[in-house]
Design a protein around this motif. Structure first.
Motif, mmCIF file in Angstrom:
data_model
loop_
_atom_site.group_PDB
_atom_site.id
_atom_site.type_symbol
_atom_site.label_atom_id
_atom_site.label_comp_id
_atom_site.label_asym_id
_atom_site.label_seq_id
_atom_site.Cartn_x
_atom_site.Cartn_y
_atom_site.Cartn_z
ATOM 1 N N ALA A 1 14.285 42.080 26.378
ATOM 2 C CA ALA A 1 14.646 42.891 27.534
ATOM 3 C C ALA A 1 16.163 43.053 27.646
ATOM 4 C CB ALA A 1 14.079 42.272 28.811
ATOM 5 N N PRO B 1 18.257 42.179 36.706
ATOM 6 C CA PRO B 1 18.395 43.574 36.290
ATOM 7 C C PRO B 1 19.858 44.001 36.381
ATOM 8 C CG PRO B 1 16.580 43.310 37.830
ATOM 9 C CD PRO B 1 17.327 42.015 37.830
ATOM 10 N N ASP C 1 18.770 46.565 27.328
ATOM 11 C CA ASP C 1 19.609 46.836 28.505
ATOM 12 C C ASP C 1 18.807 46.883 29.802
ATOM 13 O OD1 ASP C 1 21.973 46.990 27.002
ATOM 14 O OD2 ASP C 1 21.647 49.114 26.570
ATOM 15 N N LEU C 2 17.705 46.135 29.835
ATOM 16 C CA LEU C 2 16.892 46.072 31.038
ATOM 17 C C LEU C 2 17.152 44.814 31.849
ATOM 18 C CD1 LEU C 2 13.561 47.394 29.528
ATOM 19 C CD2 LEU C 2 15.042 48.604 31.128
ATOM 20 N N ALA D 1 11.243 51.943 27.283
ATOM 21 C CA ALA D 1 11.327 50.779 26.397
ATOM 22 C C ALA D 1 9.952 50.394 25.868
ATOM 23 C CB ALA D 1 11.956 49.597 27.146
ATOM 24 N N PHE E 1 15.046 51.841 36.983
ATOM 25 C CA PHE E 1 14.588 50.725 36.166
ATOM 26 C C PHE E 1 13.152 50.961 35.704
ATOM 27 C CE2 PHE E 1 12.470 46.670 35.528
ATOM 28 C CZ PHE E 1 13.380 45.973 34.750
ATOM 29 N N HIS E 2 12.333 51.494 36.592
ATOM 30 C CA HIS E 2 10.939 51.783 36.245
ATOM 31 C C HIS E 2 10.863 52.801 35.109
ATOM 32 C CE1 HIS E 2 6.939 53.718 36.792
ATOM 33 N NE2 HIS E 2 6.550 52.482 37.005
ATOM 34 N N ASN F 1 13.256 53.478 32.890
ATOM 35 C CA ASN F 1 13.789 52.857 31.678
ATOM 36 C C ASN F 1 12.780 51.881 31.068
ATOM 37 O OD1 ASN F 1 16.167 54.281 31.948
ATOM 38 N ND2 ASN F 1 17.256 52.612 32.978
ATOM 39 N N ALA F 2 12.039 51.188 31.925
ATOM 40 C CA ALA F 2 11.020 50.265 31.430
ATOM 41 C C ALA F 2 9.927 51.032 30.690
ATOM 42 C CB ALA F 2 10.423 49.469 32.592
ATOM 43 N N THR G 1 9.543 41.737 36.665
ATOM 44 C CA THR G 1 10.937 41.935 37.071
ATOM 45 C C THR G 1 11.046 42.835 38.293
ATOM 46 O OG1 THR G 1 11.607 41.693 34.758
ATOM 47 C CG2 THR G 1 13.220 42.633 36.260
ATOM 48 N N LEU H 1 8.365 43.242 32.407
ATOM 49 C CA LEU H 1 9.051 44.268 33.188
ATOM 50 C C LEU H 1 8.346 44.496 34.523
ATOM 51 C CD1 LEU H 1 9.932 46.749 30.312
ATOM 52 C CD2 LEU H 1 11.341 44.937 31.320
#
Length: 327
Positions: free
Chosen positions: A248, A268, A252-253, A202, A195-196, A198-199, A219, A216
């Motif tokens: 977000a 998430p 897709d986050l 983004a 996730f980190h 992908n953030a 999140t 983010l």
């Protein structure tokens, strides 16, 4: 039994080694504390699911989930346990144990994992509350099985309290449950680190990131979000927070887990799937994009994002207990 002990010990070691070098350790620990406390509550026969503890930790009530009791506080031990997990003194928890708990002379003949679980068993016989189950991460650390307390490994077995001498099947069930918790903890760490990444992508790809990095970062530490909660945390209007959450989702986050315009909640993707609010993707997992090329501009953007995460972490850590609110 020996094979189960070796496999469980290896899983704990892998988790401990990974969390010690992960940049997402702080956010993972917060989530793992909720997970471990949920497991301890279930061993106390409390009718609560993990998502209920997450929602309490994030200060939100999920529509359709049972309301928390107003006569019994299930979370009365949480703050003290969380403080003990963060206490650098390795003897602080051990000093609070009942004096009846001791290691027999033959204890050295058993593996360290068995000695740690036996400490929980003795504690469960002496104390009918939730504390024995919350003590397992400390027992594992004190036995040298982990360098730090791993809160997702809280647990034990009801047989520890119901039987004076648990049989081999009881011990095997505990070992398997503990190994499963360690593996799940490692998988969640991987998901959080993904996730980190992908953030970061983004943020870089956004034409005007605006408050997206702050959302983010929030999140990471507070995975269950609502427009009102985001507005309060980031000093935005509710309308602005709603639009930010939709950005977000488009990236897709986040996944919206409610369908009410007046009561919206987001998680998430990995947690949405795990808690049953989204269907897992079928087929072969998509290949993760290659790392972004190194550059001065990217380094500045990533450092700013990490600073946002640290600021959110400090803010949530200094805040006193979560306040339940509507989205």
């Amino acid at each position: 039994m020996a094979a189960a002990i070796a496999s469980c010990t290896a899983s704990i070691s892998r988790l401990d080694a990974r969390i010690s070098v992960s940049s997402a350790a702080s956010a993972w620990n917060r989530r793992a504390t909720w997970s471990g406390y949920a497991r301890a509550l279930q061993l106390q026969s409390a009718e609560v699911d993990e998502i209920d503890v997450f929602s309490w930790g994030c200060g939100l009530q999920i529509p359709g989930r049972p309301l928390r009791s107003t006569t019994l506080d299930l979370f009365d031990r949480f703050d003290a346990w969380a403080a003990a997990l963060a206490d650098p003194d390795p003897l602080a928890w051990r000093d609070t144990l009942p004096t009846a708990i001791s290691a027999p002379a033959v204890a050295t003949q058993h593996p360290a994992l068995v000695r740690a679980l036996d400490q929980v068993r003795q504690h469960a016989l002496a104390d009918g509350g939730i504390l024995p189950w919350l003590g397992l991460p400390f027992a594992l650390r004190d036995s040298g099985l982990s360098a730090s307390t791993l809160p997702c490994l809280a647990g034990g077995a009801k047989a520890f309290r119901l039987k004076r001498k648990p049989d081999a099947d009881d011990w095997l069930a505990v070992l398997r449950a503990l190994e499963r918790s360690a593996r799940e903890g490692l998988e969640r760490l991987h998901d959080l680190e993904k996730f980190h990444r992908n953030a970061q992508r983004a943020i870089v790809e956004a034409f005007r990131p605006g408050a997206l990095p702050r959302l983010l970062a929030l999140t990471h530490h507070r995975p269950l979000l609502s427009p009102q909660g985001v507005a309060d945390a980031l000093a935005l209007s509710v309308a602005g927070a709603s639009k930010l959450l939709e950005r977000a989702v488009a990236a897709d986050l986040l996944v919206e887990i409610t369908q009410r315009r007046s009561w919206r909640l987001f998680l998430p993707p990995d947690l949405a799937v795990e808690f049953g609010y989204a269907a897992p993707k079928r087929g072969r997992p998509a290949k993760e994009p290659p790392p972004l090329p190194a550059s001065r501009d990217l380094t500045v953007a990533f450092d700013a994002f990490d600073q946002e995460m640290a600021a959110i972490d400090k803010l949530l850590t200094s805040a006193r207990g979560p306040k339940l609110s509507s989205p």
